[in-house]
Design a protein around this motif. Structure first.
Motif, PDB file in Angstrom:
ATOM      1  N   GLY A  71       0.831  -1.205   0.000  1.00  0.00           N
ATOM      2  CA  GLY A  71       0.000   0.000   0.000  1.00  0.00           C
ATOM      3  C   GLY A  71       0.862   1.251   0.000  1.00  0.00           C
ATOM      4  O   GLY A  71       0.524   2.256  -0.630  1.00  0.00           O
ATOM      5  N   PHE A 125      -1.729   6.152   9.636  1.00  0.00           N
ATOM      6  CA  PHE A 125      -0.492   5.382   9.702  1.00  0.00           C
ATOM      7  C   PHE A 125       0.616   6.189   9.038  1.00  0.00           C
ATOM      8  O   PHE A 125       0.378   6.888   8.047  1.00  0.00           O
ATOM      9  CB  PHE A 125      -0.697   4.034   9.001  1.00  0.00           C
ATOM     10  CG  PHE A 125       0.500   3.119   9.073  1.00  0.00           C
ATOM     11  CD1 PHE A 125       1.132   2.871  10.281  1.00  0.00           C
ATOM     12  CD2 PHE A 125       0.983   2.510   7.932  1.00  0.00           C
ATOM     13  CE1 PHE A 125       2.227   2.025  10.348  1.00  0.00           C
ATOM     14  CE2 PHE A 125       2.077   1.654   7.993  1.00  0.00           C
ATOM     15  CZ  PHE A 125       2.705   1.415   9.196  1.00  0.00           C
ATOM     16  N   ALA A 134      -6.436   2.372   2.180  1.00  0.00           N
ATOM     17  CA  ALA A 134      -5.754   1.151   2.648  1.00  0.00           C
ATOM     18  C   ALA A 134      -6.657   0.310   3.551  1.00  0.00           C
ATOM     19  O   ALA A 134      -6.629  -0.915   3.508  1.00  0.00           O
ATOM     20  CB  ALA A 134      -4.474   1.513   3.393  1.00  0.00           C
ATOM     21  N   LYS A 158      -5.166  -6.055   7.269  1.00  0.00           N
ATOM     22  CA  LYS A 158      -6.273  -5.421   6.567  1.00  0.00           C
ATOM     23  C   LYS A 158      -7.427  -6.412   6.370  1.00  0.00           C
ATOM     24  O   LYS A 158      -7.253  -7.613   6.596  1.00  0.00           O
ATOM     25  CB  LYS A 158      -5.787  -4.886   5.208  1.00  0.00           C
ATOM     26  CG  LYS A 158      -4.592  -3.937   5.305  1.00  0.00           C
ATOM     27  CD  LYS A 158      -4.902  -2.716   6.153  1.00  0.00           C
ATOM     28  CE  LYS A 158      -3.996  -1.540   5.910  1.00  0.00           C
ATOM     29  NZ  LYS A 158      -2.746  -1.478   6.675  1.00  0.00           N
TER      30      LYS A 158
HETATM   31  C1  LIG Z   1      -1.744  -0.197   6.124  1.00  0.00           C
HETATM   32  C2  LIG Z   1      -1.820   1.216   5.755  1.00  0.00           C
HETATM   33  C3  LIG Z   1      -0.945   1.782   4.816  1.00  0.00           C
HETATM   34  C4  LIG Z   1       0.247   1.068   4.255  1.00  0.00           C
HETATM   35  O1  LIG Z   1      -0.022  -0.118   3.592  1.00  0.00           O
HETATM   36  P1  LIG Z   1       1.103  -1.258   3.468  1.00  0.00           P
HETATM   37  O2  LIG Z   1       0.475  -2.233   2.534  1.00  0.00           O
HETATM   38  O3  LIG Z   1       1.331  -1.799   4.829  1.00  0.00           O
HETATM   39  O4  LIG Z   1       2.324  -0.636   2.889  1.00  0.00           O
HETATM   40  C5  LIG Z   1      -1.130   3.102   4.462  1.00  0.00           C
HETATM   41  N1  LIG Z   1      -2.121   3.843   4.996  1.00  0.00           N
HETATM   42  C6  LIG Z   1      -2.974   3.354   5.915  1.00  0.00           C
HETATM   43  C7  LIG Z   1      -4.071   4.215   6.438  1.00  0.00           C
HETATM   44  C8  LIG Z   1      -2.846   2.025   6.336  1.00  0.00           C
HETATM   45  O5  LIG Z   1      -3.682   1.541   7.260  1.00  0.00           O
END
Ligand SMILES: *Cc1c(COP(=O)(O)O)cnc(C)c1O
Length: 353
Positions: free
Chosen positions: A50, A76, A149, A176
């Motif tokens: 993500g 995050f 995400a 997730k």
């Molecule tokens: C999990 C998350 C990300 C990052 O995703 P990854 O796949 O772990 O790199 C970015 N923004 C939010 C709000 C998230 O919860």
């Protein structure tokens, strides 16, 4: 958080191993088709995470050195790290205290001559007010990159989150709603953004297997092993959402605490169960003593050591308040009713003392 994986994922993985095609292949194609169907996005590009998806969405929209990108403080860290990696400066703003999402109002007040984009995050399973945000962005001529995400299954009116701005992203990290272990996707309705992102994540070329590189790219691809898990996961999405909703409702019924609110324009797909209390510390300690792990909310980004150099000196009350009083209770499909009841009993006991 325990990922909801089992037989279906195993069977798909076996098929990949037997077919001996491990990099992007038939499962990746199927995964993309499923994501298009669920989100109604015109184009979906699978990528390795993500975070990478946010980075690519920003780059493809021309964001880089000297630009400012507005980001909510309550999210995050990856949301802002991706901005920083493009060379742009993340500008932190406060969120709404009822749903912890960024507001058009806070965006409007942070716009300068250098602002090139805003990165609304659809946090904890509720959509931001995209109608208002798109209006402010339109008037100010800035791009909108949606961080969805945590937003699979979340809609603003009839639109899936991540499909209303210039680009949007999903994550398939292990915690997730749907996971591929690591993984992500960029969503867009713009064919030139789509083409640019496909190139960047595949060594700067339009065709795999060819050695003609139109631009300087990177390798941000997903594997067919991951996509095989994703295909099985997406088939279970309605069941996953249904179970999470039941768990959330059970917490809500049993706990007399402050919960977040879902605005009219959004549906709600519980990501965590966030509760707020002046006794947060005590409650978390009691749960810990009984072997129940809980998490606090995100540490506000404007206070993070890694962004100290940005010298953010404004207080962001809603973000800081949510961090001080908030905690996340587990909501995942495999959670049992008895476990929820046990957690609620411990919390309610702290309240009585
Ligand atoms: C999990 C998350 C990300 C990052 O995703 P990854 O796949 O772990 O790199 C970015 N923004 C939010 C709000 C998230 O919860």
């Amino acid at each position: 958080m325990i990922p909801y994986v089992g037989r279906e994922e195993e069977d798909n993985l076996k098929k990949v191993i037997e077919g001996k095609w491990l990099t992007e292949g038939p499962f990746t194609e199927q995964f993309v088709a499923q994501l298009k169907k669920i989100t109604k996005a015109e184009f979906v590009v699978p990528v390795s995470s993500g975070t990478v998806a946010i980075y690519l969405a920003l780059k493809a929209n021309g964001i880089g050195h000297g630009d400012e990108v507005i980001v909510p403080s309550m999210t995050f860290c990856a949301t802002a790290s991706a901005v920083a990696w493009t060379g742009a400066k993340p500008v932190f703003v406060d969120v709404d205290r009822f749903d912890l999402n960024i507001t058009a109002y806070s965006i409007l007040h942070a716009i300068t001559d250098r602002t090139r984009a805003v990165l609304p995050v659809h946090l904890y399973g509720r959509s931001c007010n995209m109608k208002d945000i798109l209006e402010v962005a339109g008037v100010s001529r800035i791009k909108v990159i949606e961080d969805a995400a945590q937003g699979l299954g979340v809609h603003c009116g009839k639109y899936h989150v991540g499909t209303m701005g210039d680009a949007g992203i999903l994550s398939f990290f292990a915690d997730k709603s749907v996971t591929t272990g690591e993984g992500g996707a960029v969503l867009t309705n713009n064919p030139s953004i789509y083409k640019e992102i496909r190139r960047m994540r595949n060594q700067g070329r339009d065709r795999s297997g060819a050695f003609l590189h139109e631009s300087v790219g990177m390798n941000f691809r997903l594997t067919d092993l991951q996509a095989a898990v994703g295909v099985a996961q997406l088939k279970k999405l309605p069941e996953i959402i249904r179970k999470k909703k039941i768990h959330y409702a059970r917490y809500k019924k049993k706990l007399k605490m402050q919960f977040l609110k879902t605005p009219r324009y959004s549906n709600f797909v519980p990501f965590r169960c966030n509760v707020f209390s002046d006794n947060r510390e005590e409650i978390q300690a009691s749960l810990e003593n009984c072997g129940v792990q809980t998490r606090r909310l995100f540490y506000p980004l404007h206070l993070q050591p890694c962004f100290e150099h940005l010298k953010h000196d404004k207080e962001l009350y809603a973000s800081e308040g949510a961090y001080n009083k908030g905690m996340s209770l587990p909501v995942y499909p495999g959670l049992k009713n008895e476990e929820i009841d046990y957690i609620c009993a411990i919390i309610n006991k702290v309240g009585e003392e």
